[in-house]
Design a protein around this motif. Structure first.
Motif, PDB file in Angstrom:
ATOM      1  N   ALA A 150       0.844  -1.199   0.000  1.00 55.18           N
ATOM      2  CA  ALA A 150       0.000   0.000   0.000  1.00 55.18           C
ATOM      3  C   ALA A 150       0.879   1.250   0.000  1.00 55.18           C
ATOM      4  CB  ALA A 150      -0.928  -0.001   1.202  1.00 55.18           C
ATOM      5  N   PRO A 151       0.545   2.266  -0.806  1.00 57.97           N
ATOM      6  CA  PRO A 151       1.362   3.489  -0.860  1.00 57.97           C
ATOM      7  C   PRO A 151       1.119   4.434   0.312  1.00 57.97           C
ATOM      8  CG  PRO A 151      -0.456   3.636  -2.409  1.00 57.97           C
ATOM      9  CD  PRO A 151      -0.531   2.272  -1.816  1.00 57.97           C
ATOM     10  N   VAL A 152       0.132   4.138   1.162  1.00 55.91           N
ATOM     11  CA  VAL A 152      -0.176   5.002   2.306  1.00 55.91           C
ATOM     12  C   VAL A 152      -0.236   4.163   3.579  1.00 55.91           C
ATOM     13  CG1 VAL A 152      -1.421   6.735   0.960  1.00 55.91           C
ATOM     14  CG2 VAL A 152      -2.651   4.745   1.856  1.00 55.91           C
ATOM     15  N   GLU A 153      -0.149   4.850   4.710  1.00 57.44           N
ATOM     16  CA  GLU A 153      -0.236   4.182   6.005  1.00 57.44           C
ATOM     17  C   GLU A 153      -1.665   3.683   6.251  1.00 57.44           C
ATOM     18  OE1 GLU A 153       2.261   3.577   7.880  1.00 57.44           O
ATOM     19  OE2 GLU A 153       3.823   4.975   7.212  1.00 57.44           O
ATOM     20  N   ARG A 154      -1.791   2.643   7.041  1.00 59.44           N
ATOM     21  CA  ARG A 154      -3.115   2.131   7.395  1.00 59.44           C
ATOM     22  C   ARG A 154      -3.785   3.087   8.383  1.00 59.44           C
ATOM     23  NH1 ARG A 154      -4.060  -3.336   6.433  1.00 59.44           N
ATOM     24  NH2 ARG A 154      -5.488  -3.393   8.242  1.00 59.44           N
ATOM     25  N   PRO A 155      -5.123   3.153   8.371  1.00 57.14           N
ATOM     26  CA  PRO A 155      -5.821   4.003   9.352  1.00 57.14           C
ATOM     27  C   PRO A 155      -5.557   3.516  10.777  1.00 57.14           C
ATOM     28  CG  PRO A 155      -7.290   3.311   7.592  1.00 57.14           C
ATOM     29  CD  PRO A 155      -6.056   2.529   7.423  1.00 57.14           C
ATOM     30  N   GLU A 156      -5.444   4.462  11.683  1.00 55.11           N
ATOM     31  CA  GLU A 156      -5.193   4.103  13.083  1.00 55.11           C
ATOM     32  C   GLU A 156      -6.485   3.645  13.772  1.00 55.11           C
ATOM     33  OE1 GLU A 156      -3.327   7.379  14.995  1.00 55.11           O
ATOM     34  OE2 GLU A 156      -1.473   7.243  13.810  1.00 55.11           O
ATOM     35  N   GLU A 157      -7.594   4.229  13.393  1.00 56.71           N
ATOM     36  CA  GLU A 157      -8.866   3.854  14.020  1.00 56.71           C
ATOM     37  C   GLU A 157      -9.299   2.473  13.518  1.00 56.71           C
ATOM     38  OE1 GLU A 157      -8.400   6.506  12.233  1.00 56.71           O
ATOM     39  OE2 GLU A 157      -8.542   8.250  13.569  1.00 56.71           O
ATOM     40  N   SER A 158      -9.935   1.761  14.373  1.00 52.81           N
ATOM     41  CA  SER A 158     -10.395   0.427  13.999  1.00 52.81           C
ATOM     42  C   SER A 158     -11.803   0.497  13.402  1.00 52.81           C
ATOM     43  CB  SER A 158     -10.379  -0.507  15.221  1.00 52.81           C
ATOM     44  OG  SER A 158     -11.225   0.007  16.242  1.00 52.81           O
ATOM     45  N   PHE A 159     -12.150  -0.555  12.709  1.00 57.62           N
ATOM     46  CA  PHE A 159     -13.483  -0.662  12.114  1.00 57.62           C
ATOM     47  C   PHE A 159     -14.515  -0.827  13.231  1.00 57.62           C
ATOM     48  CE2 PHE A 159     -16.842  -3.384  10.249  1.00 57.62           C
ATOM     49  CZ  PHE A 159     -17.239  -2.547   9.211  1.00 57.62           C
ATOM     50  N   SER A 160     -15.637  -0.152  13.150  1.00 60.24           N
ATOM     51  CA  SER A 160     -16.669  -0.217  14.198  1.00 60.24           C
ATOM     52  C   SER A 160     -18.031  -0.519  13.588  1.00 60.24           C
ATOM     53  CB  SER A 160     -16.718   1.100  14.991  1.00 60.24           C
ATOM     54  OG  SER A 160     -17.028   2.181  14.138  1.00 60.24           O
ATOM     55  N   VAL A 161     -18.876  -1.141  14.396  1.00 59.29           N
ATOM     56  CA  VAL A 161     -20.217  -1.520  13.941  1.00 59.29           C
ATOM     57  C   VAL A 161     -21.246  -1.065  14.970  1.00 59.29           C
ATOM     58  CG1 VAL A 161     -19.350  -3.505  12.662  1.00 59.29           C
ATOM     59  CG2 VAL A 161     -20.087  -3.784  15.066  1.00 59.29           C
ATOM     60  N   ILE A 162     -22.490  -1.082  14.554  1.00 54.99           N
ATOM     61  CA  ILE A 162     -23.620  -0.805  15.447  1.00 54.99           C
ATOM     62  C   ILE A 162     -24.377  -2.114  15.619  1.00 54.99           C
ATOM     63  CG2 ILE A 162     -25.757   0.469  15.767  1.00 54.99           C
ATOM     64  CD1 ILE A 162     -24.563   2.723  14.120  1.00 54.99           C
ATOM     65  N   GLU A 163     -24.457  -2.557  16.859  1.00 50.35           N
ATOM     66  CA  GLU A 163     -25.138  -3.828  17.127  1.00 50.35           C
ATOM     67  C   GLU A 163     -26.581  -3.544  17.535  1.00 50.35           C
ATOM     68  OE1 GLU A 163     -23.105  -6.448  19.710  1.00 50.35           O
ATOM     69  OE2 GLU A 163     -21.140  -6.142  18.771  1.00 50.35           O
ATOM     70  N   GLY A 164     -27.488  -4.203  16.939  1.00 55.17           N
ATOM     71  CA  GLY A 164     -28.907  -4.076  17.233  1.00 55.17           C
ATOM     72  C   GLY A 164     -29.615  -5.283  16.685  1.00 55.17           C
ATOM     73  N   ASP A 165     -30.861  -5.070  16.259  1.00 54.86           N
ATOM     74  CA  ASP A 165     -31.552  -6.181  15.613  1.00 54.86           C
ATOM     75  C   ASP A 165     -30.800  -6.609  14.353  1.00 54.86           C
ATOM     76  OD1 ASP A 165     -33.425  -6.028  17.585  1.00 54.86           O
ATOM     77  OD2 ASP A 165     -34.807  -4.762  16.409  1.00 54.86           O
ATOM     78  N   ILE A 166     -30.243  -5.605  13.729  1.00 53.70           N
ATOM     79  CA  ILE A 166     -29.433  -5.881  12.528  1.00 53.70           C
ATOM     80  C   ILE A 166     -28.056  -5.277  12.772  1.00 53.70           C
ATOM     81  CG2 ILE A 166     -29.181  -5.524  10.047  1.00 53.70           C
ATOM     82  CD1 ILE A 166     -32.192  -5.219   9.877  1.00 53.70           C
ATOM     83  N   LEU A 167     -27.041  -6.034  12.480  1.00 48.97           N
ATOM     84  CA  LEU A 167     -25.671  -5.561  12.625  1.00 48.97           C
ATOM     85  C   LEU A 167     -25.326  -4.720  11.396  1.00 48.97           C
ATOM     86  CD1 LEU A 167     -23.246  -5.925  14.598  1.00 48.97           C
ATOM     87  CD2 LEU A 167     -22.438  -7.725  13.057  1.00 48.97           C
ATOM     88  N   THR A 168     -24.986  -3.466  11.642  1.00 45.61           N
ATOM     89  CA  THR A 168     -24.684  -2.563  10.516  1.00 45.61           C
ATOM     90  C   THR A 168     -23.355  -1.856  10.755  1.00 45.61           C
ATOM     91  OG1 THR A 168     -25.904  -0.744  11.545  1.00 45.61           O
ATOM     92  CG2 THR A 168     -27.127  -2.158   9.979  1.00 45.61           C
ATOM     93  N   VAL A 169     -22.836  -1.265   9.692  1.00 41.18           N
ATOM     94  CA  VAL A 169     -21.582  -0.499   9.778  1.00 41.18           C
ATOM     95  C   VAL A 169     -21.849   0.821  10.473  1.00 41.18           C
ATOM     96  CG1 VAL A 169     -19.704   0.566   8.473  1.00 41.18           C
ATOM     97  CG2 VAL A 169     -20.712  -1.580   7.666  1.00 41.18           C
ATOM     98  N   ASP A 170     -21.014   1.168  11.417  1.00 41.74           N
ATOM     99  CA  ASP A 170     -21.118   2.457  12.089  1.00 41.74           C
ATOM    100  C   ASP A 170     -20.677   3.556  11.117  1.00 41.74           C
ATOM    101  OD1 ASP A 170     -21.124   4.633  13.732  1.00 41.74           O
ATOM    102  OD2 ASP A 170     -19.713   3.818  15.195  1.00 41.74           O
ATOM    103  N   PRO A 171     -21.549   4.561  10.865  1.00 40.99           N
ATOM    104  CA  PRO A 171     -21.156   5.645   9.942  1.00 40.99           C
ATOM    105  C   PRO A 171     -19.878   6.345  10.359  1.00 40.99           C
ATOM    106  CG  PRO A 171     -23.499   5.710  10.345  1.00 40.99           C
ATOM    107  CD  PRO A 171     -22.931   4.692  11.309  1.00 40.99           C
ATOM    108  N   ASN A 172     -19.582   6.401  11.650  1.00 36.21           N
ATOM    109  CA  ASN A 172     -18.345   7.029  12.095  1.00 36.21           C
ATOM    110  C   ASN A 172     -17.116   6.265  11.604  1.00 36.21           C
ATOM    111  OD1 ASN A 172     -19.654   9.077  13.546  1.00 36.21           O
ATOM    112  ND2 ASN A 172     -19.912   7.748  15.339  1.00 36.21           N
ATOM    113  N   SER A 173     -17.321   4.999  11.257  1.00 36.67           N
ATOM    114  CA  SER A 173     -16.212   4.192  10.765  1.00 36.67           C
ATOM    115  C   SER A 173     -15.733   4.685   9.392  1.00 36.67           C
ATOM    116  CB  SER A 173     -16.641   2.725  10.684  1.00 36.67           C
ATOM    117  OG  SER A 173     -15.565   1.897  10.316  1.00 36.67           O
ATOM    118  N   TYR A 174     -16.633   5.362   8.693  1.00 36.60           N
ATOM    119  CA  TYR A 174     -16.258   5.877   7.367  1.00 36.60           C
ATOM    120  C   TYR A 174     -15.262   7.034   7.475  1.00 36.60           C
ATOM    121  CZ  TYR A 174     -20.554   3.402   5.992  1.00 36.60           C
ATOM    122  OH  TYR A 174     -21.532   2.451   5.805  1.00 36.60           O
TER     123      TYR A 174
END
Length: 288
Positions: A149-173
């Motif tokens: 990869a030509p750039v460093e990896r993001p420091e923040e980790s991937f996050s999700v929202i747990e509920g009835d349906i497991l979805t991607v946390d918009p803050n993860s974007y």
């Protein structure tokens, strides 16, 4: 008586004028007779006393004026405004490219002219051209070569929202936003200009992994096409937990190539910005 005898008387005769007259007449008759007997050519011409007069100059008479045809009226020549001569500055000399092994310093300095210090801090400055070539070659095949990869990896980790349906946390974007800013801070023309400037070194790096000639052009276009074909979700992105990892709940998303799933993880807004730049780069490449 006288001793002298008397002198006889001498008779005094008057001058003989008649005789002189007769002699004159004879001379005139002789001259006339001689003139008559001469041939016409031999006749003496009378001597005429000539007087030499001063030459008389003829009186000057001015020539009569002649009608002169009026010259044809020609249109006035059009005055052409010549543009001011501008001093042409000589083009700056272009320094020859370094070798591939010695190119990092020059390439990083060129990129630094376009990117901010914050963006430059995310760039890996070790073996820049080789990294970029290998990474794009894998993208064209749908893969993500994380080690190249030509750039460093993001420091923040991937996050999700747990509920009835497991979805991607918009803050993860948001962890991908600085990388998108790197990509969108340069115009398509600037990106292609850098590409053209270092194309010989790019081809050298591509030849090192087994390709010949100008094959990288086609590879770059294939990588762009693959990313542009990434589907754009219109709502939440449901997930499934698989041990310590996550999978997309929709099978059509999970079957996407890794390169397209990586673009999905950036989120809808970041994806639109990246695709816009890719379309412009593609248009610039097609002009060549």
């Amino acid at each position: 008586m006288s001793d002298q005898s008397p002198q006889p008387d001498t008779e005094k005769r008057p001058p003989n004028n008649n005789l002189l007259f007769a002699v004159g007449v004879l001379i005139i008759i002789a001259c006339v007779a001689g003139y008559i007997l001469l041939s016409p050519e031999e006749k003496p011409q009378p001597i005429v006393e000539q007087t030499i007069d001063e030459p008389v100059m003829p009186e000057y008479q001015a020539p009569e004026p002649q009608e002169v045809a009026e010259p044809e009226t020609l249109p006035e020549p059009e005055v052409v405004q010549r543009p001011e001569q501008r001093q042409v500055e000589p083009e700056p000399e272009v320094a020859p490219l370094p070798t591939l092994n010695e190119s990092d310093t020059v390439v990083v300095a060129s990129i630094d002219d376009y990117l901010s210090d914050q963006a430059m801090s995310l760039l890996i400055t070790d073996d820049v051209i080789r990294r970029g070539v290998v990474f794009i070659d894998n993208l064209a095949k749908g893969k993500v070569a994380a080690k190249h990869a030509p750039v460093e990896r993001p420091e923040e980790s991937f996050s999700v929202i747990e509920g009835d349906i497991l979805t991607v946390d918009p803050n993860s974007y948001e962890r991908y936003t600085p990388y998108v800013k790197i990509f969108t801070s340069m115009s398509a023309a600037q990106i292609v200009r850098l590409y053209d400037e270092y194309k010989p070194l790019i081809n050298d790096a591509y030849a090192e992994i087994g390709y010949q000639g100008d094959a990288f052009n086609q590879t770059l276009e294939e990588a762009i096409e693959l990313l542009l074909d990434t589907p754009e979700p219109k709502g939440d992105m449901p997930l499934l937990r698989d041990s310590v990892t996550y999978q997309y709940a929709y099978s059509e998303w999970e079957r996407l190539p890794a390169a397209q799933k990586q673009l999905l993880r950036m989120g809808p807004e970041n994806m639109k910005k990246v695709k816009a730049v890719l379309r412009n780069v593609k248009a610039e490449l097609e002009k060549q």
